[in-house]
Write a protein that holds these residues in place. Structure first.
Motif, PDB file in Angstrom:
ATOM      1  N   HIS A 123       0.843  -1.157  -0.129  1.00  0.00           N
ATOM      2  CA  HIS A 123       0.037   0.115   0.081  1.00  0.00           C
ATOM      3  C   HIS A 123       0.844   1.196  -0.027  1.00  0.00           C
ATOM      4  O   HIS A 123       0.263   2.217  -0.261  1.00  0.00           O
ATOM      5  N   ASP A 137     -11.761  -4.478  -5.817  1.00  0.00           N
ATOM      6  CA  ASP A 137     -11.551  -3.854  -4.867  1.00  0.00           C
ATOM      7  C   ASP A 137     -12.099  -4.737  -3.488  1.00  0.00           C
ATOM      8  O   ASP A 137     -11.582  -4.567  -2.494  1.00  0.00           O
ATOM      9  N   GLU A 138     -12.740  -5.795  -3.794  1.00  0.00           N
ATOM     10  CA  GLU A 138     -13.131  -6.645  -2.615  1.00  0.00           C
ATOM     11  C   GLU A 138     -11.901  -7.116  -2.212  1.00  0.00           C
ATOM     12  O   GLU A 138     -11.812  -7.336  -1.039  1.00  0.00           O
ATOM     13  N   GLU A 139     -11.021  -7.669  -2.999  1.00  0.00           N
ATOM     14  CA  GLU A 139      -9.843  -8.278  -2.561  1.00  0.00           C
ATOM     15  C   GLU A 139      -8.880  -7.297  -1.898  1.00  0.00           C
ATOM     16  O   GLU A 139      -8.154  -7.733  -0.986  1.00  0.00           O
ATOM     17  N   VAL A 141      -9.832  -4.689  -0.139  1.00  0.00           N
ATOM     18  CA  VAL A 141     -10.383  -4.681   1.236  1.00  0.00           C
ATOM     19  C   VAL A 141     -10.041  -5.776   2.084  1.00  0.00           C
ATOM     20  O   VAL A 141      -9.698  -5.736   3.255  1.00  0.00           O
ATOM     21  N   ASP A 142     -10.149  -6.923   1.570  1.00  0.00           N
ATOM     22  CA  ASP A 142      -9.975  -8.081   2.525  1.00  0.00           C
ATOM     23  C   ASP A 142      -8.631  -8.302   2.760  1.00  0.00           C
ATOM     24  O   ASP A 142      -8.161  -8.561   3.784  1.00  0.00           O
ATOM     25  N   ALA A 144      -6.304  -5.656   3.192  1.00  0.00           N
ATOM     26  CA  ALA A 144      -6.178  -4.570   3.963  1.00  0.00           C
ATOM     27  C   ALA A 144      -6.677  -5.017   5.739  1.00  0.00           C
ATOM     28  O   ALA A 144      -5.838  -4.723   6.431  1.00  0.00           O
ATOM     29  N   ALA A 145      -7.873  -5.803   5.463  1.00  0.00           N
ATOM     30  CA  ALA A 145      -8.135  -6.220   7.037  1.00  0.00           C
ATOM     31  C   ALA A 145      -7.346  -7.272   7.415  1.00  0.00           C
ATOM     32  O   ALA A 145      -7.087  -7.371   8.712  1.00  0.00           O
ATOM     33  N   GLN A 159      -5.793   4.526   5.334  1.00  0.00           N
ATOM     34  CA  GLN A 159      -7.223   4.312   5.347  1.00  0.00           C
ATOM     35  C   GLN A 159      -7.641   3.271   4.141  1.00  0.00           C
ATOM     36  O   GLN A 159      -7.468   3.599   2.746  1.00  0.00           O
ATOM     37  N   VAL A 160      -8.485   2.378   4.124  1.00  0.00           N
ATOM     38  CA  VAL A 160      -9.015   1.661   3.040  1.00  0.00           C
ATOM     39  C   VAL A 160      -9.552   2.389   2.078  1.00  0.00           C
ATOM     40  O   VAL A 160      -9.294   2.402   0.832  1.00  0.00           O
ATOM     41  N   ASP A 161     -10.354   3.432   2.299  1.00  0.00           N
ATOM     42  CA  ASP A 161     -11.324   4.188   1.535  1.00  0.00           C
ATOM     43  C   ASP A 161     -10.185   5.042   0.592  1.00  0.00           C
ATOM     44  O   ASP A 161     -10.489   5.049  -0.601  1.00  0.00           O
ATOM     45  N   LEU A 164      -8.443   2.526  -1.803  1.00  0.00           N
ATOM     46  CA  LEU A 164      -9.524   2.353  -3.062  1.00  0.00           C
ATOM     47  C   LEU A 164      -9.311   3.575  -3.989  1.00  0.00           C
ATOM     48  O   LEU A 164      -9.140   3.199  -5.268  1.00  0.00           O
TER      49      LEU A 164
END
Length: 248
Positions: A123, A137-139, A141-142, A144-145, A159-161, A164
């Motif tokens: 990142h 995007d879903e991958e 987010v996953d 980053a989590a 920050q994730v947002d 993205l």
């Protein structure tokens, strides 16, 4: 099991391996013995295990037979010869940027954290952003989590947002910047390497001291885009052919 061995902990005992993996000691011992017999591990006189020399043999096979490195290396060498800056080639492996090649520039400061085989956060780097831009995007987010977005400098995206949004820009522009996000005083620009079906399989970058980067930011971007395009074409990427197939 092999993933347990690292620079921080290069040596493991049977009980430690069993505890780390949640296995019975007998199972851990049997597999350790098998890997040692094949040369992937070395058993010390104290009965502990380290990586074996067989890993080096496989490393040579990988380096000398992987199409990506074979077609990219001449392009990277040309970049260093003409511009004197450090160049990198990297892939995304299990959520981290893994460096496949690094050619040290003649004008550049030394970047000690990058070397073939190094694994860094995606990142915070131009290479990583380009590689993440090839994922849905879903991958992202996953990912980053699971592994977080640690702040490496005051400029790092955490920050994730925000990440993205940055990746949407990377997809639109076709390149990414790292403006002192991974290391102070260092900037990078990276572009995607695509395979014959258009998927992002790697990224190539310049790493440049901040004072020199700001003076020639646009020029560095244009050069790295052309280099990535050439490597992609050597891998069989043809956007016109892909466009025709989509229409068909």
């Amino acid at each position: 099991m092999l993933d347990l061995f690292s620079l921080e902990k290069p040596e493991w005992g049977v009980s430690e391996v069993a505890a780390a993996l949640g296995w019975a000691k007998s199972s851990a011992h049997a597999i350790l013995c098998s890997l040692a017999a094949a040369g992937f591990l070395h058993r010390t006189p104290q009965g502990r295990y380290r990586l074996g020399w067989r890993v080096l043999v496989l490393n040579r096979v990988l380096n000398e037979t992987t199409p990506l490195k074979k077609v990219a290396t001449p392009v990277l060498e040309n970049l260093v010869r003409h511009y004197g800056e450090t160049v990198h080639l990297a892939v995304l492996e299990r959520g981290k940027v893994v460096y496949v090649e690094k050619l040290q520039g003649t004008r550049a400061v030394r970047v000690e954290v990058t070397f073939p085989g190094a694994s860094l956060w995606p990142h915070a780097s131009a290479l990583g952003k380009v590689l993440l831009s090839g994922l849905p995007d879903e991958e992202v987010v996953d990912l980053a989590a699971r592994q977080g977005l640690p702040a490496l400098t005051p400029n790092t995206i955490t920050q994730v947002d925000e990440l993205l949004s940055e990746l949407r820009g990377v997809r639109r522009r076709g390149y990414a910047y790292d403006i002192e996000e991974y290391m102070p005083e260092l900037c990078c620009v990276a572009a995607p390497v695509r395979n014959h079906v258009g998927a992002v399989v790697a990224a190539v970058s310049f790493s440049v001291p901040v004072y020199r980067f700001r003076e020639s930011k646009e020029a560095y971007k244009n050069v790295i885009l052309e280099a990535a395009k050439r490597i992609s074409e050597n891998l069989g990427y043809d956007p016109k052919a892909l466009g025709f197939l989509k229409l068909a």
